[in-house]
Scaffold this active site. Sequence first.
Site, PDB file in Angstrom:
ATOM      1  N   HIS A  72       0.722  -1.106  -0.015  1.00  0.00           N
ATOM      2  CA  HIS A  72      -0.131  -0.083   0.142  1.00  0.00           C
ATOM      3  C   HIS A  72       1.050   1.433  -0.050  1.00  0.00           C
ATOM      4  O   HIS A  72       1.821   1.420   0.720  1.00  0.00           O
ATOM      5  CB  HIS A  72      -0.901  -0.051   0.938  1.00  0.00           C
ATOM      6  CG  HIS A  72      -2.328  -0.972   0.910  1.00  0.00           C
ATOM      7  ND1 HIS A  72      -3.133  -0.607   1.994  1.00  0.00           N
ATOM      8  CD2 HIS A  72      -2.358  -1.887   0.216  1.00  0.00           C
ATOM      9  CE1 HIS A  72      -4.005  -1.754   1.598  1.00  0.00           C
ATOM     10  NE2 HIS A  72      -3.335  -2.421   0.552  1.00  0.00           N
ATOM     11  N   TYR A 200      -9.551   5.357   7.089  1.00  0.00           N
ATOM     12  CA  TYR A 200      -9.612   5.336   8.479  1.00  0.00           C
ATOM     13  C   TYR A 200     -10.739   6.670   8.684  1.00  0.00           C
ATOM     14  O   TYR A 200     -10.701   7.609   7.995  1.00  0.00           O
ATOM     15  CB  TYR A 200      -8.592   6.192   8.953  1.00  0.00           C
ATOM     16  CG  TYR A 200      -7.199   5.000   9.497  1.00  0.00           C
ATOM     17  CD1 TYR A 200      -7.236   4.451  10.647  1.00  0.00           C
ATOM     18  CD2 TYR A 200      -6.432   4.727   8.360  1.00  0.00           C
ATOM     19  CE1 TYR A 200      -6.415   3.506  10.807  1.00  0.00           C
ATOM     20  CE2 TYR A 200      -5.418   3.819   8.550  1.00  0.00           C
ATOM     21  CZ  TYR A 200      -5.410   3.372   9.892  1.00  0.00           C
ATOM     22  OH  TYR A 200      -4.281   2.371  10.122  1.00  0.00           O
ATOM     23  N   PRO A 292      -4.860   0.449  18.690  1.00  0.00           N
ATOM     24  CA  PRO A 292      -4.421   0.034  17.217  1.00  0.00           C
ATOM     25  C   PRO A 292      -4.638   1.126  16.273  1.00  0.00           C
ATOM     26  O   PRO A 292      -4.020   0.734  15.139  1.00  0.00           O
ATOM     27  CB  PRO A 292      -5.405  -1.322  17.391  1.00  0.00           C
ATOM     28  CG  PRO A 292      -6.647  -0.683  18.055  1.00  0.00           C
ATOM     29  CD  PRO A 292      -6.049   0.145  19.546  1.00  0.00           C
ATOM     30  N   LYS A 296       0.525   0.196  15.073  1.00  0.00           N
ATOM     31  CA  LYS A 296       1.948   0.098  15.444  1.00  0.00           C
ATOM     32  C   LYS A 296       2.149  -0.809  16.719  1.00  0.00           C
ATOM     33  O   LYS A 296       3.569  -0.972  16.960  1.00  0.00           O
ATOM     34  CB  LYS A 296       2.078   1.474  15.925  1.00  0.00           C
ATOM     35  CG  LYS A 296       2.087   2.698  15.245  1.00  0.00           C
ATOM     36  CD  LYS A 296       3.105   2.377  14.259  1.00  0.00           C
ATOM     37  CE  LYS A 296       3.326   3.390  12.863  1.00  0.00           C
ATOM     38  NZ  LYS A 296       3.693   2.962  11.793  1.00  0.00           N
ATOM     39  N   TYR A 384       3.600   6.727   9.519  1.00  0.00           N
ATOM     40  CA  TYR A 384       2.685   5.711   9.550  1.00  0.00           C
ATOM     41  C   TYR A 384       3.708   4.344   8.673  1.00  0.00           C
ATOM     42  O   TYR A 384       3.499   3.205   9.006  1.00  0.00           O
ATOM     43  CB  TYR A 384       1.660   5.961   8.283  1.00  0.00           C
ATOM     44  CG  TYR A 384       0.671   5.047   8.218  1.00  0.00           C
ATOM     45  CD1 TYR A 384      -0.580   4.979   9.212  1.00  0.00           C
ATOM     46  CD2 TYR A 384       0.738   3.944   7.343  1.00  0.00           C
ATOM     47  CE1 TYR A 384      -1.491   4.165   9.031  1.00  0.00           C
ATOM     48  CE2 TYR A 384      -0.326   3.016   7.383  1.00  0.00           C
ATOM     49  CZ  TYR A 384      -1.562   3.084   7.951  1.00  0.00           C
ATOM     50  OH  TYR A 384      -2.472   2.084   8.258  1.00  0.00           O
TER      51      TYR A 384
END
Length: 389
Positions: A72, A200, A292, A296, A384
């Site tokens: 991704h 998200y 979550p 991580k 990220y």
Amino acid sequence: MRVQVAIIGGGPSGMLLGQLLHNAGIDTIVLERKTREYVLSRIRAGVLERGLVDLLEQAGAADRLHAESITHDGTVFSVNNEYFNVPFSQHTDKPVTVYGQTELTRDLYDVREKTNGKILFNVEDVQLHAVDGDSPRVHCIAQGKPVSINCDYIAGCDGFHGVSRQHIPAGVRSEYEKIYPFGWLGILSETPPVHRELIYSNSDRGFALCSMRNDSLSRYYVQCNASDSADQWSDKAFWDELKQRIPEQFADTIETGPSIEKSIAPLRSFVCEPMQWGRLFLCGDAAHIVPPTGAKGLNTAASDVYYLYNAFKQAYRDNDLHGLDSYSQTALARVWKVQRFSWWMTSMLHRFPVHTEFDLKIQRAELDSLRQSKEAQAALAVNYVGLPY
Ligand code: APR
Ligand code: PHB
């Protein structure tokens, strides 16, 4: 029995550390309280940083990952009906890899077996002795018989509920904790993901996340009350709620189906300092937990493994204890940066019971900054995809 490093816990931290050390010619044993089948039935997150993928390669456990994982290059954020994409490749040279933690742990078990690495499942009553002396020992019961292990070092990879952390004396140990007033209800569904990237979602009804394991297996979450139980949520109630929390375009096209797993995870931030005491070194969830949001947990366990593996190599190959002596400080410096990122993502995306109108306006402004500002997107992207080790 004698080994160089005794590893308590056969989750991803213990297995990855164990295999890296084994491949480097350092003798280890892994002691796992549960059965292999039980560990492999636990569903956890599935977004891997490059650093973790590199470690899996070094462990000889990345073949299936390379064949089956998805790469991704960005992720989507939504606010009610609006959404935008944060591309990683404009800000970093690293993508993330989507591959489930369960599969990764299975690959580590398989390579351990193939290379004849020592591992005991189903051990009971694991006890650590003399961790602050020169000759620590581990005692346990395996298949009904007592086992005694002499070693140079102990790696405490036994997760949040393990025994290792308790061996750092209370007067030395500091624990920092934040419990969030909600949970995540997650389901696994044998349906294609609604979108090629993760979504998200911050909505007036609470947070939601659309994730995946592969092209025909999806993982979805909705924020729920901390006191909810998974049985009280029918599949229909879950899908209805999810659809109301994601932009219409996705709600209209999402393919729903029966859940093959459904569970609730609490959200917690936790850090134990120091991560070392005498010859005991904590690694992964034994020392820290993140909520979550941002995926991580496993990745931070991997950075601990990286530091500890290299420190053991330095100690055994070069007789240099510097890496071991500074392990706690080095690992914690990265852990706190990741804690900050996970806390920030959680704060930006969830509905908190104490939220005032002011708090909601600030949350919107935060998301608006992320949508409009290249700098804000760059800051998200570097965190990220994974801070450097
Ligand atoms: N003796 C032996 N094994 C133990 C003991 C004990 N006293 N206590 C716990 N264990 C085992 C657990 O059964 C579990 O398999 O230690 C293992 C710890 O595994 P995890 O909890 O998965 O922790 P860790 O390996 O650090 O993995 C990192 O990243 O995504 C996150 O929380 C997620 O598990 C994930 C973590
Ligand atoms: C998951 O796929 O389970 C997942 C992905 C991203 C997260 C958390 C969980 O931030």
